[in-house]
Design a protein around this motif. Sequence first.
Motif, mmCIF file in Angstrom:
data_model
loop_
_atom_site.group_PDB
_atom_site.id
_atom_site.type_symbol
_atom_site.label_atom_id
_atom_site.label_comp_id
_atom_site.label_asym_id
_atom_site.label_seq_id
_atom_site.Cartn_x
_atom_site.Cartn_y
_atom_site.Cartn_z
ATOM 1 N N ALA A 135 13.649 56.315 49.663
ATOM 2 C CA ALA A 135 14.772 57.261 49.610
ATOM 3 C C ALA A 135 14.280 58.697 49.700
ATOM 4 N N ASP A 136 15.223 59.572 49.973
ATOM 5 C CA ASP A 136 14.951 61.006 49.874
ATOM 6 C C ASP A 136 14.729 61.311 48.389
ATOM 7 N N ARG A 137 13.752 62.148 48.096
ATOM 8 C CA ARG A 137 13.465 62.448 46.687
ATOM 9 C C ARG A 137 14.670 63.064 45.993
ATOM 10 N N ALA A 138 15.498 63.787 46.753
ATOM 11 C CA ALA A 138 16.676 64.426 46.145
ATOM 12 C C ALA A 138 17.680 63.395 45.640
ATOM 13 N N GLN A 139 17.601 62.156 46.137
ATOM 14 C CA GLN A 139 18.566 61.125 45.725
ATOM 15 C C GLN A 139 18.130 60.393 44.460
ATOM 16 N N ILE A 140 16.888 60.559 44.080
ATOM 17 C CA ILE A 140 16.347 59.749 42.981
ATOM 18 C C ILE A 140 17.108 59.983 41.673
ATOM 19 N N GLY A 141 17.437 61.236 41.383
ATOM 20 C CA GLY A 141 18.160 61.543 40.146
ATOM 21 C C GLY A 141 19.496 60.822 40.080
ATOM 22 N N SER A 142 20.238 60.845 41.197
ATOM 23 C CA SER A 142 21.548 60.177 41.231
ATOM 24 C C SER A 142 21.400 58.676 41.040
ATOM 25 N N LYS A 196 30.275 66.560 34.078
ATOM 26 C CA LYS A 196 30.890 65.232 34.123
ATOM 27 C C LYS A 196 29.818 64.153 34.348
ATOM 28 N N ALA A 197 28.910 64.455 35.276
ATOM 29 C CA ALA A 197 27.881 63.455 35.592
ATOM 30 C C ALA A 197 26.945 63.222 34.404
ATOM 31 N N TRP A 198 26.548 64.311 33.740
ATOM 32 C CA TRP A 198 25.671 64.138 32.577
ATOM 33 C C TRP A 198 26.414 63.450 31.428
ATOM 34 N N ALA A 199 27.703 63.791 31.275
ATOM 35 C CA ALA A 199 28.498 63.150 30.208
ATOM 36 C C ALA A 199 28.620 61.650 30.470
ATOM 37 N N ASP A 200 28.781 61.279 31.733
ATOM 38 C CA ASP A 200 28.860 59.852 32.078
ATOM 39 C C ASP A 200 27.593 59.128 31.644
ATOM 40 N N ILE A 201 26.457 59.785 31.877
ATOM 41 C CA ILE A 201 25.179 59.153 31.503
ATOM 42 C C ILE A 201 25.092 58.996 29.992
ATOM 43 N N GLU A 202 25.450 60.068 29.302
ATOM 44 C CA GLU A 202 25.380 59.985 27.842
ATOM 45 C C GLU A 202 26.359 58.943 27.312
ATOM 46 N N GLY A 203 27.510 58.840 27.984
ATOM 47 C CA GLY A 203 28.505 57.844 27.590
ATOM 48 C C GLY A 203 27.998 56.431 27.753
ATOM 49 N N LYS A 204 27.142 56.249 28.781
ATOM 50 C CA LYS A 204 26.598 54.912 29.024
ATOM 51 C C LYS A 204 25.365 54.655 28.165
ATOM 52 N N GLY A 205 24.976 55.685 27.425
ATOM 53 C CA GLY A 205 23.822 55.513 26.550
ATOM 54 C C GLY A 205 22.544 55.502 27.335
ATOM 55 N N LEU A 209 14.050 71.570 43.644
ATOM 56 C CA LEU A 209 15.221 71.524 42.774
ATOM 57 C C LEU A 209 15.050 70.355 41.815
ATOM 58 N N PRO A 210 15.347 70.561 40.554
ATOM 59 C CA PRO A 210 15.189 69.453 39.598
ATOM 60 C C PRO A 210 16.184 68.324 39.881
ATOM 61 N N PRO A 211 15.819 67.104 39.547
ATOM 62 C CA PRO A 211 16.750 65.993 39.770
ATOM 63 C C PRO A 211 17.970 66.135 38.866
ATOM 64 N N ASN A 212 19.091 65.687 39.351
ATOM 65 C CA ASN A 212 20.307 65.695 38.530
ATOM 66 C C ASN A 212 21.218 64.593 39.033
ATOM 67 N N PRO A 213 22.149 64.166 38.191
ATOM 68 C CA PRO A 213 22.963 63.005 38.570
ATOM 69 C C PRO A 213 24.078 63.330 39.556
ATOM 70 N N ALA A 214 24.239 64.604 39.915
ATOM 71 C CA ALA A 214 25.328 64.964 40.836
ATOM 72 C C ALA A 214 24.768 65.736 42.023
ATOM 73 N N ASP A 215 23.611 65.298 42.495
ATOM 74 C CA ASP A 215 22.893 66.074 43.514
ATOM 75 C C ASP A 215 23.739 66.322 44.768
ATOM 76 N N ALA A 216 24.359 65.252 45.296
ATOM 77 C CA ALA A 216 25.107 65.393 46.550
ATOM 78 C C ALA A 216 26.286 66.347 46.379
ATOM 79 N N GLU A 217 26.965 66.208 45.266
ATOM 80 C CA GLU A 217 28.128 67.057 45.008
ATOM 81 C C GLU A 217 27.691 68.509 44.806
ATOM 82 N N PHE A 218 26.621 68.685 44.055
ATOM 83 C CA PHE A 218 26.102 70.030 43.799
ATOM 84 C C PHE A 218 25.731 70.718 45.112
ATOM 85 N N THR A 219 25.028 69.973 45.966
ATOM 86 C CA THR A 219 24.610 70.538 47.255
ATOM 87 C C THR A 219 25.818 70.902 48.116
ATOM 88 N N THR A 220 26.794 70.009 48.174
ATOM 89 C CA THR A 220 27.988 70.280 48.980
ATOM 90 C C THR A 220 28.718 71.514 48.467
#
Lengths: 337, 460
Positions: free
Chosen positions: B102-109, B451-460, B407-418
């Motif tokens: 994968a593209d490294r930018a996708q790894i966080g998501s 929202k993306a980080w909250a989803d992760i925390e919600g899933k534990g 850029l640091p990895p994050n769970p909303a990479d595609a949305e952030f970039t767009t």
Amino acid sequence: MSAPTNRMPVNPAAVLAGTLADKTEKGGFTPPPASPARRRARRRNFYSALLFLSPWILGFLIFTLWPILYSAYLSLTDYDVINAPTFTGFDNYVELVQDPKIALALGNTIFYTVIQVPLHIGVALALALLLSRIGQSSGFFRTVFFLPNMTPPVAVGVLFLLVFNGQNGFVNLVLGWFGVNGPAWTTDPNWVKPGLILMSLWQVGASVVILLAALQSVPKELYESARLDGAGFWRQTRSVTVPLISPALFFLVIINTIAGFNNFTEAYTAFFGSGNSTYSNDAALFYVIYLFQQGFEFLHMGYASAMAWLLFLIVLLVTAVQMIVSRRLVFYEGGSQ
Amino acid sequence: MAKNPVRWSALGIVAVLTLASCATGSSTTTDDNVSYDPDASLSGDLSIMGFGAGDEVATARLDRTKEILGADVKVSLIEGDLDIQQFLSAVAAGDPPELVYADRAQIGSFAARGAIISLDKCISGEKIDTEQYRVPAIDQVTFNDSIYGIPEFNQIQVTMANTSLLDAAGLTIDDVNGSDWSAMGVANQKLAVNSGGVAVIGVDPKLPEFLPLWAAGNGGALLSSDGKTAQLADPEVVKALEFGVGLYEAQGGFAAVKAFRDSADFFGAGNQFATNTLGAMPMEQWYINVLNDVSPDATISFDTVRDTQGKPMAFAGGSAWAIPAGSDNPAAACRFAATMTEVDAWLAAAEARIAIRAEEGKPFTGILTGNEVADDKVRSLVESTGSAQWDSAIEAMYEANDNTFSLPPNPADAEFTTIWQDAVNRVLNGQDTAQSALEDANVKAQEALDKAWADIEGKG
């Protein structure tokens, strides 16, 4: 010509033979009770029919009905494609109303559809009228006009960037011959949609073929009568041609309107594809492109499903209005809708 | 009697729908029960999604890795760029490939959604020396303190400028490498030619895609280092965008420049440098090879992109190997990723490329591997091209490679970039100002991140 009747003409011999037993209520007969052998035969026929239909039925259930029902469920959830959907009620629909990009994308889509559909049909009708008058070589031109329909939509998107390039594109080159300084079709937000609408005419060939077939079914005697009454070309077109091909025109309005609302590939390729030569543009953000982004790029599949249902309802409403209007405008030779 | 068929039909529909509902699952497989051992002999299928053996660098490493894994591991490639939907659907259905590229930018998501597993056990078990990898590359695949991908390749940018045009305007590469923005603005005006339409682009800052580069050059960043806070409206970022847009406006506006850029024969002998229609631009290093192939006689100057302090810098991207959740053969997948990215694999790739370039009579310009030790060893194989110009290109490429950020990895990479690219496009199109567009984008980006980080925390 006899007047049409709703009553089924009944053959007494057939009734006696029992072959119309299931249709006799319309004819006012009381059906005789079917014998066990006949019931078994009918059941066998039913199962045979079901067996032959089963590939289509299964395909419909699995690949059409189920996705439709499931997307309705997903529209009420938060779903990221990989983890199980979480039920969120109508949150996605509330978000739809609050999302400014929905209004933007819908506005772009409606603008495109309202301009593109009449233009597409007008050009198709003009070409079909020309083709219907050139005699034997119409087959050749019919093929020529249809050939662009063979071009993959992705290639059309790339072609758009080349043909409509504001600096060196073919369209502006031609405009330049007439002293017109053409706009930046691919980069100026005000000209992006008009450019895409013009580019969509590249694939007008299928509509031309449909209208040409309709034109060829118009009785020649009507034109002769009209000419005798002194009607010129425009009068004949307005009073004879258009009414008699109105079912075909109506069909094109319906399918092109639906296609307009689903406009995606060409605009996505030109403005949202990967690579440095393209860039996203609010002016080209059509509804289905935004839906695709939400579903397959941002992985908001629940929200994308809600978007799909909203689009379905809009298209349903528009089509219903078109059907109602068509009752006054579309002429069916048999007198039936 | 028709009731029975109806009943059976209804039952069939229910059965079909019930079966179909099984298509949505969630995979929670981890590698808890897997033992990673560099001495263990491996077997089984190893399907790899997203990787294609399209050139000698891929083929040489793939052949070597297959040999090391042994004949009992049956490697199959699902070629082409990674199709995210196909991949995630496969994971959700419990039938993922054993390994994904994968593209490294996708790894966080992917990591955030549990689509790939942490490679911490794999790394320690196979004794992969992560110290060898470039820090920004490792940072890009590190999510919540765990490594989720084995990085490879580094894509960086260098400044490329038309030497003839610079000379004619009395300029040097230092005027267009980003170290002095006011000098760059002056150079842009001197180099650009607009006579009823763009005839020569002065400086092309390559917006929107290179905004992170210009922001970093001005001391800013689009995203905080923990990947949680959008910084799009920071003064450094706003100023960077204003500067880039200003370069376009001085040449007749972005629409005109882009239309002219799009009409160029970018990959052919009629490219912008060969036809003297571009003064300067930052561009990825692979374009050096393109220019060397199609227009070796064009006069081009090269330097790193530099920040406003004059320090070299580049925005790094690249690829990574990751193991999907539910992979049937994580041990083989881990060994494969380790072997493909080890130093000897890159040396084999370099030798294969050197041989091919020699056959074509072209110079070997090096490979940026994402592995620092491998980079040094591969660079030692790079010989002088015999041309100061192309030697300087290689020099600039390696210098940029030593000075990267990501850029640091994050769970909303595609949305952030767009979101930030849409904002930049609105400014480029004249629909908004930099300040207003980036402030608006910052709010949206922060909402998406929260929202993306909250989803992760919600899933534990």
